[in-house]
Design an enzyme around this catalytic site. Sequence first.
Site, PDB file in Angstrom:
ATOM      1  CD1 TRP A  15     -49.408   3.259   1.446  1.00  0.00           C
ATOM      2  CD2 TRP A  15     -49.133   1.108   1.999  1.00  0.00           C
ATOM      3  NE1 TRP A  15     -48.435   3.186   2.432  1.00  0.00           N
ATOM      4  CE2 TRP A  15     -48.255   1.889   2.783  1.00  0.00           C
ATOM      5  CE3 TRP A  15     -49.121  -0.272   2.168  1.00  0.00           C
ATOM      6  CZ2 TRP A  15     -47.387   1.326   3.728  1.00  0.00           C
ATOM      7  CZ3 TRP A  15     -48.272  -0.836   3.109  1.00  0.00           C
ATOM      8  CH2 TRP A  15     -47.411  -0.037   3.873  1.00  0.00           C
ATOM      9  CG  ASP A  83     -55.364   0.674   2.760  1.00  0.00           C
ATOM     10  OD1 ASP A  83     -55.575   1.056   3.933  1.00  0.00           O
ATOM     11  OD2 ASP A  83     -54.241   0.316   2.348  1.00  0.00           O
ATOM     12  CE  LYS A 107     -49.130   4.486   8.641  1.00  0.00           C
ATOM     13  NZ  LYS A 107     -47.676   4.402   8.796  1.00  0.00           N
TER      14      LYS A 107
END
Lengths: 272, 272
Positions: A15, A83, A107
């Site tokens: 990511w 993030d 999530k």
Amino acid sequence: MPAGATADYILTGAWGEKAVAEARKIGDVHVAADTSAGGYRDLPATITLSAQPAYVHLTSNETIQGVQWHNLPDLGAAPLIADMSSDILSRPFDASRFALIYAGAQKNLGPAGATVVIIRRDLLDRGRRDLPTILSYATYAKNDSLYNTPPAFAVYMLDLVLGWIGDLGGLEAIAQRNQAKAGLVYGAIDRSGGFYRGHAAPQARSLMNVTFRLPSEELEKQFVAEAKTAGMVGLGGHRSVGGIRASLYNALEEESAQALAAFMDEFLQRNG
Amino acid sequence: MPAGATADYILTGAWGEKAVAEARKIGDVHVAADTSAGGYRDLPATITLSAQPAYVHLTSNETIQGVQWHNLPDLGAAPLIADMSSDILSRPFDASRFALIYAGAQKNLGPAGATVVIIRRDLLDRGRRDLPTILSYATYAKNDSLYNTPPAFAVYMLDLVLGWIGDLGGLEAIAQRNQAKAGLVYGAIDRSGGFYRGHAAPQARSLMNVTFRLPSEELEKQFVAEAKTAGMVGLGGHRSVGGIRASLYNALEEESAQALAAFMDEFLQRNG
């Protein structure tokens, strides 16, 4: 990222790589740390910032590699951006350390479609004006998050999830629950005598995504197939890294982690 | 919009204005027609394209002004792009006339959160590469709309809505239903002897958003308040234009349009 400035990125997984690729489209980027040489197994031992970074970006939890920051690095005065898509609300954290936090809901917060942003006011004012309107956080702040028609169902569900976490006892309680869940699965790895090999270094182990390998890809396929028969789905690792990945997000009950750990013990007995 | 090219915009209301403002951040824009001088009441009498437009953009239905295209203008070979957010699936249309159609789901397709895009393949290849990844349609096409985690609930609901429209008899049937609904409300305007004044010119009247004024703002406030008491909410016009707006999207039943028309007749009798 103001025009002419440099932004620093700390890469601990896939990511972070995506984030830095996007940043390069906008301006100058300095990679301050990068653990890819070791296969993204650990947090960086050293971080080398640029002279005056506009901000420093990190990914608090890397879902594919299963690597998570447990203690934030000391980065001086540089604004810290995280993030937190895959571990926000999984544990208490000191929001005052961050200039900007962003997190997709899907999530730990609710269904896909909403994104949560926590931003310091001075960053709103410093934001670039030459980006598309919907990519400017100032747009959302000025319009109370109603510039676009918001995904009302996703926002409503997020509110219900926040109530559910509150009913459980808040962030301390959900953190204990998440530690217990991860402890069960890492325990099965650690007592396997090397049959299960954890991907992440112990100090960087994610409480959200437990990643590990078996002695062969054939055994990994067998593991995923037998787990599925036993009612445990989604255990295949991301296609880019292979292996096994057990995701233990907030919604997963402790019983599920117990069932997985017991299955791992039993699979080892039969195949070890 | 390829670098160095010019894009043409046809403005018939507030959404066209927003679209052209975004386009100006990316490249050169030519306003080919603009009915704002007349208060966005009508479709343009003349359209003056630039020499070789990269594309021509229009808004098929303007929700705030209540102005809708019923017959597409002939624009020669220029690729036609339409924002169909507020009238897609409200009637049959010839998709082959368009190079690109985009539509937020939240009017006629399902809950907010999903956007539908229909794009000609050659436009995918011509798209700029210097935009943020999520603003490139090629990203979605290449990844089967799974580059990001999609808003699964909104997509699921959209599928149910498509099934519902199919069960009603398809686009022909929903178009008849929408015409009947709009006819009821426009009928109440037209038989009011000027008490209700429609905003849009008759040939540009939207079947989705019926916009009209009353003799005074005071009467408009009274109309909205009494309608609310009678169970009809959301009738206040957009704050930027005032007046009354009745939105008649696919989901609204014909009985609701009947009730509004009857209320309008009765309100006129008491206050005309």
